[in-house]
Write an enzyme that holds these catalytic residues in place. Structure first.
Site, PDB file in Angstrom:
ATOM      1  N   GLY A  67      -2.621  -0.794  -8.397  1.00  0.00           N
ATOM      2  CA  GLY A  67      -2.293  -2.213  -8.259  1.00  0.00           C
ATOM      3  C   GLY A  67      -2.923  -3.055  -9.348  1.00  0.00           C
ATOM      4  N   ARG A  68      -4.152  -2.738  -9.724  1.00  0.00           N
ATOM      5  CA  ARG A  68      -4.793  -3.496 -10.808  1.00  0.00           C
ATOM      6  C   ARG A  68      -4.211  -3.115 -12.170  1.00  0.00           C
ATOM      7  NH1 ARG A  68      -8.810  -3.048  -6.930  1.00  0.00           N
ATOM      8  NH2 ARG A  68      -9.519  -1.013  -7.644  1.00  0.00           N
ATOM      9  N   HIS A  93       0.837  -1.208   0.000  1.00  0.00           N
ATOM     10  CA  HIS A  93       0.000   0.000   0.000  1.00  0.00           C
ATOM     11  C   HIS A  93       0.874   1.262   0.000  1.00  0.00           C
ATOM     12  CE1 HIS A  93      -4.253  -0.693  -0.026  1.00  0.00           C
ATOM     13  NE2 HIS A  93      -4.523   0.420   0.636  1.00  0.00           N
ATOM     14  N   GLY A 127      -5.492   5.544  -3.866  1.00  0.00           N
ATOM     15  CA  GLY A 127      -5.368   5.087  -5.246  1.00  0.00           C
ATOM     16  C   GLY A 127      -4.612   3.789  -5.407  1.00  0.00           C
ATOM     17  N   GLY A 137      -5.550   0.621  -4.998  1.00  0.00           N
ATOM     18  CA  GLY A 137      -6.276  -0.434  -5.693  1.00  0.00           C
ATOM     19  C   GLY A 137      -6.194  -0.295  -7.198  1.00  0.00           C
TER      20      GLY A 137
END
Length: 414
Positions: free
Chosen positions: A251-252, A241, A246, A248
């Site tokens: 990370g995707r 993290h 932001g 998520g």
């Protein structure tokens, strides 16, 4: 900002037989805590320590997987390859559409939602809807990361920070932290004012640089199954993290960046977030399993999501391939006319203003406007604003396909 409320509690108990011995669980570390700004309850203000979780370093760690999962990943890669090689003439437009589909779905996982038309307006710089603007920023961030490895280069921490800058630079609350790794403790769930009752507390801020340097070592390896590598990169990033907000979406975005760097895709984006958002609770469960030392659940989840997304995207590719002739039949324009020239460029640029159309196809202004009106009357394009001058137009069928593709992926994932 000292917190990010996304996700849910880590899932269930882990049986020793399920733990990959090559992949240690995260280790708790008690850290002193002092609230940096007043707020919340007395319990928030009195909190004096926090239990942060320390993920393992993974740069050179072995990945051990069951033969059944390896077979599923190989089948998925074939499905992705079939998507990447289908309908070559439409792939540029398909990449744009899939990029937007993935960005919209990734934003929805964070409970950011907007209509397709709102999103299209935001992509064109009209910031009337904050959620749509956030989705447009997510698209820019994903594009920045993927394009950074288009020539086969390595993933670098600076590229991740550049993508985060694109994501958060216009955010009214987070723009000061855009493109910067956090220098404060963040947490997931619990109180807005302290990590009291947090679902997950990432490692201390002083460790972020080391973790991210280690993460890119793992992300740039070539001795791992590509889907396993992409899934673990995402899970590790979410555990670290590294940003105040932001995480998520960045990370995707890393998932498709790994796929592109390894050559699993060359020209398209796999919109697997549409499958993940359909099973949001399961998505957070497999992230929790990763933190317990189990890596197969998230790899299995991402393999299933990617298979569904690639298969449905091929349906979209076939539909795009038929659009040009369908539009020509609707409009009935002669070759070389303004309307015909507009149609020729519509798949590649499905959202445009009148001035952009004039610049793209040339000719008299009156002819360009007449061509636009002809496409509008035929139902090929629709207005996206209430403007009377310099209207923004969208290709109706392509915008509807963005919605339909996401819905089909979600239905298949469920």
């Amino acid at each position: 900002m000292e917190f990010e409320q996304t996700g849910r509690a880590d899932s269930g108990q882990t049986s020793p037989a399920e733990v990959d011995p090559a992949w240690p669980a995260h280790v708790p570390e008690v850290r002193p805590w002092r609230q940096r700004s007043r707020g919340g309850t007395a319990a928030d203000r009195m909190l004096s320590e926090v239990v942060a979780m320390r993920p393992p370093l993974i740069g050179h760690r072995d990945v051990r997987l069951s033969p059944e999962l390896v077979g599923a990943m190989e089948a998925c890669v074939l499905e992705i390859a079939a998507l990447d090689h289908s309908h070559g003439a439409e792939l540029a437009a398909l990449e744009t559409l899939l990029l937007r589909t993935e960005s919209v779905a990734s934003s929805k996982i964070e409970h950011i939602d907007a209509s397709v038309d709102d999103f299209a307006r935001a992509l064109h710089g009209i910031k009337s809807n904050p959620s749509a603007t956030s989705m447009a920023a997510s698209t820019a961030a994903l594009a920045a990361l993927i394009r950074s490895v288009d020539e086969g280069g390595d993933i670098e921490t600076a590229m991740v920070q550049t993508a985060h800058l694109a994501l958060m630079v216009d955010d009214p609350h987070e723009h000061a932290y855009a493109g910067r790794f956090r220098d404060m403790q963040n947490w997931i769930g619990g109180s807005d004012h302290s990590p009291r009752n947090a679902v997950y507390v990432p490692p201390p801020p002083g460790t972020v640089d080391e973790y991210m340097a280690d993460l890119v070592v793992f992300a740039n390896r070539t001795d791992l199954p590509v889907l396993a590598q992409a899934a673990v990169v995402h899970a590790q990033f979410e555990s670290v993290h590294p940003f105040t907000d932001g995480n998520g979406r960045i990370g995707r975005a890393l998932i498709n960046t790994v796929l592109r760097r390894r050559g699993a895709t060359r020209r398209v984006v796999v919109p697997l977030a549409s499958a993940l958002v359909a099973r949001r609770d399961d998505y957070f469960d497999v992230l929790g399993a990763y933190r317990e030392g189990r890596i197969e659940p998230i790899i299995r989840s991402f393999t299933a999501a990617s298979t569904v997304a690639a298969r449905e995207s091929r349906v979209t590719a076939a539909r795009i391939a038929e659009l040009q002739s369908t539009w020509q039949q609707k409009v009935g324009s002669r070759r070389g006319s303004a309307a015909s020239r507009l149609l020729d460029g519509l798949i590649a640029a499905p959202i445009f203003s009148a001035s952009e159309a004039e610049e793209a196809i040339g000719g008299a202004t009156s002819s360009v406007y007449a061509g636009i009106e002809r496409l509008h009357e035929a139902g090929v394009i629709r207005p996206l604003t209430n403007r009377t001058r310099n209207q923004v137009w969208g290709a109706a069928d392509l915008l509807d396909e963005l919605d339909d593709l996401a819905a089909r992926i979600a239905a298949a994932a469920r």
